[in-house]
Motif scaffolding. Structure first.
Motif, PDB file in Angstrom:
ATOM      1  N   PHE A   1      -1.970 -11.740   4.873  1.00  0.00           N
ATOM      2  CA  PHE A   1      -1.841 -12.563   5.194  1.00  0.00           C
ATOM      3  C   PHE A   1      -1.490 -13.423   3.887  1.00  0.00           C
ATOM      4  N   GLU A   2      -2.754 -14.369   3.506  1.00  0.00           N
ATOM      5  CA  GLU A   2      -1.973 -15.359   2.411  1.00  0.00           C
ATOM      6  C   GLU A   2      -3.383 -14.559   1.093  1.00  0.00           C
ATOM      7  N   LYS A   3      -4.071 -13.867   1.664  1.00  0.00           N
ATOM      8  CA  LYS A   3      -4.914 -13.343   0.645  1.00  0.00           C
ATOM      9  C   LYS A   3      -4.349 -11.676   0.359  1.00  0.00           C
ATOM     10  N   GLU A   4      -5.105 -11.443  -0.627  1.00  0.00           N
ATOM     11  CA  GLU A   4      -4.599  -9.948  -1.704  1.00  0.00           C
ATOM     12  C   GLU A   4      -6.537  -9.084  -1.117  1.00  0.00           C
ATOM     13  N   ALA A   5      -5.616  -7.809  -1.084  1.00  0.00           N
ATOM     14  CA  ALA A   5      -6.968  -7.521   0.034  1.00  0.00           C
ATOM     15  C   ALA A   5      -6.733  -5.970  -0.538  1.00  0.00           C
ATOM     16  N   PHE A   6      -8.022  -5.023   0.052  1.00  0.00           N
ATOM     17  CA  PHE A   6      -7.260  -2.924  -0.414  1.00  0.00           C
ATOM     18  C   PHE A   6      -7.864  -2.528   0.631  1.00  0.00           C
ATOM     19  N   LEU A   7      -7.391  -1.620   0.351  1.00  0.00           N
ATOM     20  CA  LEU A   7      -8.127  -0.027   1.288  1.00  0.00           C
ATOM     21  C   LEU A   7      -8.726   0.267   1.158  1.00  0.00           C
ATOM     22  N   SER A   8     -10.150   0.391   1.349  1.00  0.00           N
ATOM     23  CA  SER A   8     -12.002   1.299   1.154  1.00  0.00           C
ATOM     24  C   SER A   8     -11.555   2.154   0.427  1.00  0.00           C
ATOM     25  N   GLN A   9     -12.315   2.462  -0.298  1.00  0.00           N
ATOM     26  CA  GLN A   9     -12.812   3.160  -1.470  1.00  0.00           C
ATOM     27  C   GLN A   9     -13.721   4.105  -0.891  1.00  0.00           C
ATOM     28  N   SER A  10     -14.373   3.133  -0.341  1.00  0.00           N
ATOM     29  CA  SER A  10     -15.768   4.437  -0.083  1.00  0.00           C
ATOM     30  C   SER A  10     -16.420   2.882   1.042  1.00  0.00           C
TER      31      SER A  10
ATOM     32  N   PHE B   1      -9.695   5.371   0.818  1.00  0.00           N
ATOM     33  CA  PHE B   1      -8.286   5.487  -0.203  1.00  0.00           C
ATOM     34  C   PHE B   1      -8.897   5.286  -1.450  1.00  0.00           C
ATOM     35  N   ARG B   2      -8.274   6.573  -2.602  1.00  0.00           N
ATOM     36  CA  ARG B   2      -8.102   6.638  -3.840  1.00  0.00           C
ATOM     37  C   ARG B   2      -6.820   6.724  -3.868  1.00  0.00           C
ATOM     38  N   ALA B   3      -6.346   4.913  -5.149  1.00  0.00           N
ATOM     39  CA  ALA B   3      -5.333   5.904  -5.722  1.00  0.00           C
ATOM     40  C   ALA B   3      -5.282   6.189  -7.496  1.00  0.00           C
ATOM     41  N   GLU B   4      -6.194   6.554  -7.361  1.00  0.00           N
ATOM     42  CA  GLU B   4      -5.665   7.861  -8.701  1.00  0.00           C
ATOM     43  C   GLU B   4      -4.363   8.649  -8.448  1.00  0.00           C
ATOM     44  N   GLU B   5      -3.946   9.104  -9.069  1.00  0.00           N
ATOM     45  CA  GLU B   5      -2.692   9.921  -9.961  1.00  0.00           C
ATOM     46  C   GLU B   5      -3.306  11.524 -10.308  1.00  0.00           C
ATOM     47  N   HIS B   6      -3.867  11.632  -9.399  1.00  0.00           N
ATOM     48  CA  HIS B   6      -4.518  13.398  -9.920  1.00  0.00           C
ATOM     49  C   HIS B   6      -3.174  13.521  -8.608  1.00  0.00           C
ATOM     50  N   ASP B   7      -2.751  15.585  -9.514  1.00  0.00           N
ATOM     51  CA  ASP B   7      -1.788  16.102  -8.718  1.00  0.00           C
ATOM     52  C   ASP B   7      -2.987  17.635  -8.917  1.00  0.00           C
ATOM     53  N   THR B   8      -3.621  17.604  -8.030  1.00  0.00           N
ATOM     54  CA  THR B   8      -4.764  19.005  -8.352  1.00  0.00           C
ATOM     55  C   THR B   8      -4.866  19.428  -6.864  1.00  0.00           C
ATOM     56  N   ARG B   9      -5.112  20.572  -7.110  1.00  0.00           N
ATOM     57  CA  ARG B   9      -5.210  21.054  -5.093  1.00  0.00           C
ATOM     58  C   ARG B   9      -6.994  20.975  -4.809  1.00  0.00           C
ATOM     59  N   TYR B  10      -7.740  19.887  -5.593  1.00  0.00           N
ATOM     60  CA  TYR B  10      -8.554  19.224  -4.959  1.00  0.00           C
ATOM     61  C   TYR B  10      -8.937  17.804  -4.593  1.00  0.00           C
ATOM     62  N   HIS B  11      -7.750  17.223  -5.023  1.00  0.00           N
ATOM     63  CA  HIS B  11      -7.578  16.216  -4.779  1.00  0.00           C
ATOM     64  C   HIS B  11      -6.348  14.978  -3.611  1.00  0.00           C
ATOM     65  N   LEU B  12      -6.700  14.602  -3.649  1.00  0.00           N
ATOM     66  CA  LEU B  12      -6.024  13.818  -2.437  1.00  0.00           C
ATOM     67  C   LEU B  12      -6.344  12.048  -2.471  1.00  0.00           C
ATOM     68  N   ASN B  13      -5.319  11.498  -1.723  1.00  0.00           N
ATOM     69  CA  ASN B  13      -5.059  10.235  -1.535  1.00  0.00           C
ATOM     70  C   ASN B  13      -5.976   9.429  -0.609  1.00  0.00           C
ATOM     71  N   GLU B  14      -6.467  10.313   0.274  1.00  0.00           N
ATOM     72  CA  GLU B  14      -7.303   9.679   1.510  1.00  0.00           C
ATOM     73  C   GLU B  14      -7.313  10.568   2.040  1.00  0.00           C
ATOM     74  N   VAL B  15      -8.841  10.645   2.069  1.00  0.00           N
ATOM     75  CA  VAL B  15      -9.802  11.870   2.891  1.00  0.00           C
ATOM     76  C   VAL B  15     -10.495  11.484   3.953  1.00  0.00           C
ATOM     77  N   ILE B  16     -11.197  12.140   4.223  1.00  0.00           N
ATOM     78  CA  ILE B  16     -12.452  11.627   5.440  1.00  0.00           C
ATOM     79  C   ILE B  16     -14.348  11.907   4.892  1.00  0.00           C
ATOM     80  N   SER B  17     -14.376  10.914   4.588  1.00  0.00           N
ATOM     81  CA  SER B  17     -15.868  11.155   4.148  1.00  0.00           C
ATOM     82  C   SER B  17     -16.849  10.670   4.952  1.00  0.00           C
TER      83      SER B  17
END
Length: 439
Positions: free
Chosen positions: A189-198, A220-236
């Protein structure tokens, strides 16, 4: 070929429910066509569903021309329904087959297919992910997700049996739980918000009313990894426990991990065989070493690191060789852990934090949390965060929030450990990384 609706057709059996004891009975099966063969006097195809496969056999001496013509017109991976009779057949897989009396093509598959779901023709991971539906019909991906499902059920059942309450926290948040650099901003809406890291901050607050809580949900993590161990959306899988220390929640995690390995080896033998992967149930107590001890072991092995450095994958792999497959590292430097981790009372450079490692990957991290507002504000400032942005959270600490501890366990990394998957993307139905936003 025009697709047909189900009409009054309903499935009576899954493929794996059909065995030779049912010979002579009628059945209606539904699934996808894989191999199709014509041996002159007999035509057959393999029908696959989620449970497995069954052979559909059409001897020319027993079925009409309409059935034979229908089989000729079917393309591989088409969705079909088959009515027929169950028959013993020594030459068929599992010694049983279905002789069709009627075949209905529910949705024909377009050819050529982008990949071969039988796996005979190899495809790279990107090709598989681009045609994920076809890829997920392959036995190995299905085995991975059956095991993942089993592990999640063990987590839920185990924690519930230990008196935990399952909770669901917001995934749209106002501020960071760790650092602002790893946040995905969204328009709210009129605010800034973020996807939850945890769910960290919410689960801490909930210890002040529900005592022991857990959540299984996306982060959700906005990390610029490009490895076989990292994603930007996972289940915790996260827990938080009131009136506890890191030692208490380490014990809970140890019991849970051992339980998961036990249940998977007992209940998913077929899937592990499909994956050609063996796992050993860890023995308790799981080894525990401090950060200082880990650093000393690495230095003795020729991997020189300065105190305060985090460990890379090669360094974690070396620790696996030295310590064993599953182990805890405790008492990390405060500087490299989140703001909410409790520093040691007698040495603030050390924190009451821990990680759980399996082979070379970090499965879980946690620790004792700060429950005093003043200290928490100080740690926020030390991490370059503005306490005013956390006022909604900080005021809870004025209302008798108890001492508490917890951890977060990566479900996909756990699945890698259980299945032998070499890339975390194989453990997610539709993975999200810096390059992939579809499908």
């Amino acid at each position: 070929m025009k697709p047909k609706n189900l009409g009054k057709w309903r499935r009576t059996h899954l493929s794996q429910e059909i065995d030779s004891d049912l010979a002579g009975e009628k059945t209606t099966i539904m699934g996808w066509v894989t191999d199709i063969r014509d041996l002159g006097g007999i035509k057959f195809f393999i029908l696959q569903d989620f449970s497995g496969t069954i052979q559909v056999t059409a001897p020319k001496a027993k079925v009409g021309k309409d059935i034979l013509n229908e089989i000729d017109s079917i393309s591989k991976e088409s969705a079909v329904a088959v009515k027929g009779e169950i028959a013993k057949a020594d030459q068929a897989p599992r010694g049983v087959e279905v002789v069709p009396s009627e075949i209905r093509v529910l949705n024909p598959a377009e050819t050529p297919l982008p990949l071969d779901p039988t796996g005979r023709v190899k495809a790279d991971l990107d090709t598989r992910l681009d045609a994920r539906l076809l890829d997920l019909r392959r036995p190995k991906p299905q085995a991975i997700f059956k095991i993942k499902h089993g592990a999640v059920q063990v987590i839920r059942n185990h924690l519930t049996s230990e008196g935990f309450v399952e909770v669901y926290t917001p995934k749209i948040v106002r501020s960071a739980t760790e650092t602002g650099a790893t946040l995905f901003p969204i328009s709210y809406f009129e605010k800034e918000a973020f996807l939850s890291q945890s769910p960290q901050l919410y689960k801490e607050v909930l210890t002040g009313c529900l005592d022991k809580v857990f959540e299984l949900g996306p982060i959700f993590r906005a990390e610029e990894h490009d490895t076989r161990y990292h994603l930007n959306e996972v289940i915790s899988a996260d827990i938080e426990v009131a009136f506890s220390t890191k030692e208490d929640v380490i014990d809970i995690l140890e019991d849970l991990i051992v339980n998961i390995f036990e249940e998977i080896t007992e209940d998913h033998e077929e899937e592990l065989e499909t994956l050609e992967h063996e796992i050993e149930v860890p023995e308790k107590p799981v080894p525990r070493i401090t950060y200082d001890e880990a650093l000393e072991k690495l230095n003795d092995a020729g991997m020189k690191l300065e105190w305060g450095a985090d460990f890379s994958i090669p360094e974690q792999r070396k620790l696996r060789e030295i310590v064993g497959g599953l182990f805890f590292i405790t008492d990390w430097p405060t500087e490299i852990k989140p703001f909410y981790i409790m520093p040691h009372e007698d040495d603030s450079k050390l924190s009451h934090a821990f990680d759980l490692l399996y082979n070379e990957i970090e499965l879980a991290s946690g620790g004792t949390r700060i429950h005093q507002r003043g200290l928490l504000e100080k740690q926020l400032k030390n991490k370059g965060l503005n306490p005013k942005r956390f006022e909604y959270h900080l005021k809870n600490f004025e209302w008798g929030l108890p001492p508490h501890s917890g951890w977060g366990l990566g479900v996909e990394r756990l699945t890698m450990a259980l299945t032998g998957a070499e890339n975390i993307r194989e453990t997610v139905l539709f993975p999200r990384d810096r390059k992939r936003l579809t499908p």
